[in-house]
Design an enzyme around this catalytic site. Structure first.
Site, PDB file in Angstrom:
ATOM      1  N   GLU A  86       0.808  -1.219   0.000  1.00  0.00           N
ATOM      2  CA  GLU A  86       0.000   0.000   0.000  1.00  0.00           C
ATOM      3  C   GLU A  86       0.844   1.273   0.000  1.00  0.00           C
ATOM      4  OE1 GLU A  86      -3.078   0.225  -0.401  1.00  0.00           O
ATOM      5  OE2 GLU A  86      -4.002  -1.670   0.186  1.00  0.00           O
ATOM      6  N   GLU A 117       7.451 -21.695   7.745  1.00  0.00           N
ATOM      7  CA  GLU A 117       7.561 -20.829   8.911  1.00  0.00           C
ATOM      8  C   GLU A 117       8.548 -21.357   9.942  1.00  0.00           C
ATOM      9  OE1 GLU A 117       4.389 -21.831  12.304  1.00  0.00           O
ATOM     10  OE2 GLU A 117       3.477 -20.910  10.539  1.00  0.00           O
TER      11      GLU A 117
END
Length: 303
Positions: A86, A117
């Site tokens: 963004e 992960e």
């Protein structure tokens, strides 16, 4: 992580009083969930001094040309990628200035990448591709505060001399301990046991909003609360650009259009054209000399 250590995490705790929510009316479930969410801002508020200290450190390095890099797995990684993505349309930053790394790579944005992960080595490899410098910042994000990918990213970045921030939702986390700036937003047990996309995810989103937005304010990407570095890449944003120039200057529509035309549609120099009484090239030069800070450029123009 052992089963006992996992069960000891606040974010994994079981709420017996919610054990029969599936038997409740939909409206009551919504009320209960909303009441849980209402406590998240207070948990963030308790960490504001730590958040502000991290922002000042990040902004100082980015002012020297450093980058902001988020690193996480699952929901935490997706939130980092979202915040990074963004920044170019909101603040007109180069795509490489704010980056989001997610364990397992881009495919992990929409599908689970098993085992990614759990790898500190994967985090180190992902960061090495970026060729980190001491002016860069790496923000590790993990609700548990123990995810190896996030912890490994912070440890590796710190060893390379980069600034490090650890954002978790458990107190006394390994992630916060590994980072120079630890931010632990303790939101408590989740509405659905262990579903850290809920309160923990909301808390992480709120903190990431602050990290990027306030850093950009410190870097002169705004004028007051106006997004003067917005990139007008579509008609909606072109309309927003015109409105921002109007709000900042109080000028009539014709003057606003003329100023934007003189600056190639760039909002910040257009405001300087109007308020500073200069032409487009002069506005660009004054802004460059002021490091992109509009108030400083206006002062140089004698306004």
């Amino acid at each position: 992580m052992t089963d006992d250590a996992f069960a000891a995490l606040t974010t994994e705790a079981f709420r017996p009083e919610l054990a029969e929510i599936d038997r409740q009316p939909t409206l009551e479930i919504a009320r209960l969930m909303n009441a849980e969410d209402a406590g998240v801002p207070a948990a963030v508020a308790a960490q504001l001094p730590a958040i502000a200290a991290a922002i000042d450190a990040i902004a100082a390095r980015m002012a020297r040309g450093g980058r902001l890099v988020y690193a996480g797995a699952g929901t935490a990684g997706r939130l980092g990628v979202l915040d990074a993505s963004e920044c170019p349309p909101t603040f007109n930053t180069p795509p490489e200035q704010v980056l989001g790394l997610i364990a397992g790579g881009p495919a992990a944005m929409v599908t689970s990448v098993e085992g990614a992960e759990d790898s500190k080595a994967l985090a180190a490899a992902d960061l090495d591709e970026l060729k980190l410098t001491p002016d860069d910042t790496v923000v590790g994000i993990a609700a548990s505060g123990r995810t190896p990918y996030a912890v490994g990213a912070v440890e590796h970045a710190r060893a390379l001399g980069a600034l490090t921030v650890g954002l978790s939702c458990n107190a006394g986390s390994a992630l916060a301990a590994a980072a120079e700036h630890g931010i632990e937003v303790v939101v408590g047990p989740e509405f659905l046991t262990g579903s850290t996309r809920l309160k923990a995810g909301t808390a992480q989103k709120l903190v990431l909003n602050m990290l990027s937005t306030i850093t950009m304010i410190r870097l002169g990407k705004t004028y007051g609360n106006l997004m003067v570095d917005v990139r007008a890449s579509n008609e909606k944003l072109r309309a927003r650009s015109r409105r921002i120039v109007t709000l900042a200057t109080g000028a009539e529509a014709e003057a606003v259009e003329a100023a934007l035309a003189a600056t190639g549609g760039e909002v910040k120099p257009a405001i300087l054209v109007v308020l500073g009484g200069v032409d487009g090239p002069t506005a660009a030069r004054l802004l460059a000399d002021a490091g992109g800070h509009l108030r400083a450029a206006l002062a140089s123009a004698g306004r």
